[in-house]
Design an enzyme around this catalytic site. Sequence first.
Site, PDB file in Angstrom:
ATOM      1  N   ASP A 172     -45.309  48.558  83.478  1.00 42.57           N
ATOM      2  CA  ASP A 172     -45.392  49.135  84.819  1.00 42.57           C
ATOM      3  C   ASP A 172     -44.919  48.136  85.874  1.00 42.57           C
ATOM      4  OD1 ASP A 172     -45.911  51.095  86.658  1.00 42.57           O
ATOM      5  OD2 ASP A 172     -48.072  50.804  86.693  1.00 42.57           O
TER       6      ASP A 172
ATOM      7  N   HIS B 275     -56.693  52.781  87.652  1.00 41.95           N
ATOM      8  CA  HIS B 275     -55.349  52.188  87.757  1.00 41.95           C
ATOM      9  C   HIS B 275     -54.944  52.288  89.229  1.00 41.95           C
ATOM     10  CE1 HIS B 275     -51.167  51.615  85.912  1.00 41.95           C
ATOM     11  NE2 HIS B 275     -50.922  51.825  87.195  1.00 41.95           N
TER      12      HIS B 275
ATOM     13  N   HIS C 150     -53.048  51.087  92.808  1.00 42.03           N
ATOM     14  CA  HIS C 150     -51.978  50.376  93.508  1.00 42.03           C
ATOM     15  C   HIS C 150     -52.517  49.911  94.865  1.00 42.03           C
ATOM     16  CE1 HIS C 150     -48.238  51.422  91.048  1.00 42.03           C
ATOM     17  NE2 HIS C 150     -49.288  51.806  90.331  1.00 42.03           N
TER      18      HIS C 150
ATOM     19  N   CYS D 175     -43.483  52.450  91.812  1.00 45.13           N
ATOM     20  CA  CYS D 175     -43.190  53.699  91.094  1.00 45.13           C
ATOM     21  C   CYS D 175     -41.892  54.278  91.635  1.00 45.13           C
ATOM     22  CB  CYS D 175     -44.316  54.712  91.262  1.00 45.13           C
ATOM     23  SG  CYS D 175     -43.983  56.280  90.417  1.00 45.13           S
TER      24      CYS D 175
END
Length: 309
Positions: free
Chosen positions: A29, A220, A222, A253
Amino acid sequence: MRSLREIITQYRGRRFPSFVTIKEMGPRDGLQNEKSVVSTDTKVQFINRLSQCGYKSIEVTSFVSPKAVPQMADNYQVFQQIQKFEGISYPVLTPNMKGYDAAIQAGAKEVAVFTGASETFCQKNINCSIEESIRRFLPIMEKANDNNVQVRGYVSCVMGCPFEGDIDPAAVRQVAKRLNEIGCYEISLGDTIGIGTPEKTIAMLHEVLQEVPLEKLALHCHNTYGRAIQNILTGLEMGVSIVDSSIASLGGCPYAPGATGNVSTEDVVYVLSQLGVETGLDLQKLEETANWICAAIGRENRSLYRGSE
């Protein structure tokens, strides 16, 4: 953005799990959105360095179309060349059966599938509806069961979508329920654009916990608006004990305009250590590895912790 010291002061004295498992997202990622292709050798060295830091899980690559994600075109070579340390899982992302078969051929023992809580994001990201995406996972789950391979499920946009705005927690609940029903051993709830707040985190988890056992959930987050650490601590107060993070806050992303990197592993580990929570990770080795990969790819280390806190 609040400093780590301010966050520690705010949350000191609250009740958290005694141990939190950190799952490293940096090699997959973290690197997948880099504009310049990172060499296979650099990726392999990066993962090998991470393996010395105390992790139990490092997501190493993604078996996707090289046209869709050119950065992951060397997935097979990376997986074959890294050192596999006993006691560490090296999961890979597999969006479809073709990716799953390639991952198994490479030797993967754990894979991850991904969908979203936003219909629009799902269409932009994987060109299908949420329900269609889950139906695509069914043959993967069946084959994984035959191969004794664990499957982790990701849900994107659990608190907000770049196209739809706020996401109803009930929608997250339904997606998480479906992933649990089809057999995902763990479900990672992703605040893909970093729009979450402690209040949104509570509301979302309250819904999801009605369908999925607490021990199967991961966060998860950000850090687009600097609230990732607070959102994580809020989830930990509710009993979550698994956190995804990315060393040096690498990542973003490609289908979420404006989204910055994952929360920094070093920041999470430092804050938790100050709050009396064990992670099993060596903060000094994390910092050294973060500085090494940032120098190798020409990126700024975006973690707040750099030995100065």
